[in-house]
Design a protein around this motif. Sequence first.
Motif, short mmCIF file in Angstrom:
data_model
loop_
_atom_site.label_atom_id
_atom_site.label_comp_id
_atom_site.label_asym_id
_atom_site.label_seq_id
_atom_site.Cartn_x
_atom_site.Cartn_y
_atom_site.Cartn_z
N ARG A 44 1.17 -1.44 -0.34
CA ARG A 44 -0.27 0.17 -0.19
C ARG A 44 0.98 1.75 0.40
N GLU A 45 1.94 1.16 0.62
CA GLU A 45 2.96 2.52 0.64
C GLU A 45 3.83 2.58 -0.17
N VAL A 46 4.17 1.18 -0.74
CA VAL A 46 4.70 0.99 -2.26
C VAL A 46 4.49 2.20 -2.93
N ALA A 47 2.54 1.85 -3.20
CA ALA A 47 1.38 2.09 -4.27
C ALA A 47 1.87 3.51 -4.54
N TRP A 48 0.99 4.35 -3.60
CA TRP A 48 1.32 5.65 -2.88
C TRP A 48 2.21 6.38 -3.62
N ILE A 49 3.55 6.07 -3.22
CA ILE A 49 4.82 6.58 -2.88
C ILE A 49 5.03 7.33 -4.69
N GLY A 50 5.07 5.13 -4.86
CA GLY A 50 5.31 5.22 -6.87
C GLY A 50 4.35 6.48 -7.21
N ALA A 51 2.71 5.70 -7.00
CA ALA A 51 2.52 6.92 -7.69
C ALA A 51 3.62 8.75 -7.83
N LEU A 52 3.53 9.02 -6.61
CA LEU A 52 4.15 9.99 -6.66
C LEU A 52 5.12 10.17 -7.18
N ALA A 53 5.84 9.43 -7.18
CA ALA A 53 7.09 9.50 -7.74
C ALA A 53 7.09 9.49 -9.74
N VAL A 54 5.64 8.54 -10.30
CA VAL A 54 5.46 8.75 -11.28
C VAL A 54 4.91 10.37 -11.91
N VAL A 55 3.97 11.06 -11.24
CA VAL A 55 3.28 12.29 -10.81
C VAL A 55 4.43 13.72 -10.98
N THR A 56 5.71 13.17 -10.37
CA THR A 56 6.28 14.49 -10.25
C THR A 56 7.61 14.29 -11.64
N SER A 57 7.35 13.10 -12.12
CA SER A 57 9.01 12.61 -13.19
C SER A 57 8.01 13.13 -14.12
N THR A 58 6.46 13.38 -14.40
CA THR A 58 5.95 13.38 -15.59
C THR A 58 6.10 15.31 -15.43
N VAL A 59 5.93 16.22 -14.17
CA VAL A 59 5.91 17.22 -13.90
C VAL A 59 7.31 18.15 -14.43
N GLN A 60 8.21 17.15 -13.97
CA GLN A 60 9.86 17.29 -14.16
C GLN A 60 9.98 17.46 -15.29
N VAL A 61 9.28 16.85 -16.49
CA VAL A 61 9.65 16.56 -18.08
C VAL A 61 9.54 18.04 -18.18
N PHE A 62 8.07 19.02 -17.50
CA PHE A 62 7.73 19.98 -18.39
C PHE A 62 8.19 21.23 -17.50
N VAL A 63 9.14 21.29 -15.99
CA VAL A 63 9.32 22.36 -15.41
C VAL A 63 11.12 22.39 -16.08
N ARG A 64 12.03 21.15 -16.34
CA ARG A 64 13.17 21.22 -16.78
C ARG A 64 12.93 20.44 -18.21
N PRO A 65 12.33 21.06 -19.14
CA PRO A 65 11.99 19.98 -20.14
C PRO A 65 13.59 20.30 -21.00
N ASP A 66 13.93 18.97 -21.74
CA ASP A 66 15.52 18.35 -22.29
C ASP A 66 15.07 18.63 -23.71
N PRO A 67 15.39 19.42 -24.49
CA PRO A 67 14.85 19.67 -25.75
C PRO A 67 15.62 18.48 -26.83
N THR A 68 17.19 17.93 -26.18
CA THR A 68 17.25 16.43 -27.13
C THR A 68 16.50 15.80 -26.72
N THR A 69 14.85 15.74 -26.27
CA THR A 69 14.35 13.69 -26.28
C THR A 69 13.35 14.38 -26.38
N ASN A 70 12.44 13.23 -26.69
CA ASN A 70 11.09 13.96 -27.03
C ASN A 70 10.30 13.74 -25.47
N THR A 71 9.03 14.57 -25.89
CA THR A 71 8.77 14.75 -24.09
C THR A 71 7.80 13.22 -24.18
N GLY A 72 7.56 12.80 -24.76
CA GLY A 72 6.40 11.77 -24.84
C GLY A 72 7.36 10.57 -24.18
#
Length: 404
Positions: free
Chosen positions: A119-147
């Motif tokens: 249960r704890e692993v699931a919600w922490i993993g979901a938080l990591a997925v959300v923050t990593s997705t937000v990070q792509v838009f906050v600090r985008p990498d011009p050399t890599t496609n967003t998707g």
Amino acid sequence: MTRTDRQRWLLPSDLVEPGGSGAARPRRTVRDWIVDTLLFLLAALFGLLVADVSAQYNSEPVVLFDQLAGAAACCALWLRRRRPVGLAVALSLVNVIAPVAAGALLVGLFSVAVRRPFREVAWIGALAVVTSTVQVFVRPDPTTNTGLSIGIGFVLILLVTAWGMLVRARRQLVEALRERARRAEAEAELRAAQAQRLAREAIAREMHDVLAHRLTLLSVHAGALEFRPDAPPEQIARAAGVIRDSAHEALQDLREIIGVLRAPGENGDGGDRPQPTLATLDALIAESREAGAEVVLDTTVDEPAAVPAATGRTVYRIAQEGLTNARKHAPGTRVTVTLRGRPGEGLTVDIHNPAPDGPVPHVPGSGQGLIGLTERAALAGGRLEHGPAPGGGFSLHAWLPWPS
């Protein structure tokens, strides 16, 4: 290297109990230090690779911030055993603005998956997925496609989390097997102690049956010498001879019983006296007659050697106890030993003595011999009854199985 040292080397200090929360232990083992150092180096290497890519399209202050944030994230990994959840949450938030913390975040997620329930692993993993997705838009990498960046982050988080859960399941299995082994060892020790106790009880009964017969002869003849000091020299010499022989036989029997208690190889002579069987019943009757008792043996068993050894030994002990009790409580009376039986029908033993005439010298007794005989007969699959005879005196009746 001792067994304890090997366990300290091989076993992690935060070994998860089956079904437990996987709380960290206070002291790290040598293995823990090696694992923590390797994970720190891997997180630092991952951060250096990300920082090198970030330096190509970011300004110098941003690159300096990334380096400081990455170093702090890697150093924070030394707290992963004590604060895995808090560390993973903090690294997930830092990862939003500092991509160089991604390596440390993956290590933190792995620690949570190893030490915390699903249960704890699931919600922490979901938080990591959300923050990593937000990070792509906050600090985008011009050399890599967003998707593609979002997909790579999701796959890495999923793989690390699954790997940690697999390690946790394996540790739980190892601990469960170890606990089962400890329980089996404890049960084996308990069974061994119980078997030893039963063996000691059997030896105690055997010692009583063996020595009571000899010591009763000593008591009876010593009492005769005491009450008849004016007896003829021949009778005194005969009684003294019986006392000497009985004492010698008692010592021999006692050595035999003690020999059973010794470990293999401790016996000095390397040989034991043969156990009594039905074939030695005649010798027991003859010994009682030499001691002055009047014993009549009535048997229909033509071949005593054909009787199983265990059954014959039980019959011998029953006759020995009956003759001993007759000498103690009814001296001078005729004792009749009746033996009947054949294969397939069983073996019947009857011992009877009439009531004595006149007063009987008091000979102490506890009745444990008859109790032991009853238990012995029951263990052999038979039965034993004893008590006053209808016509007076005392009788003992036993039946034992005799397979065909």
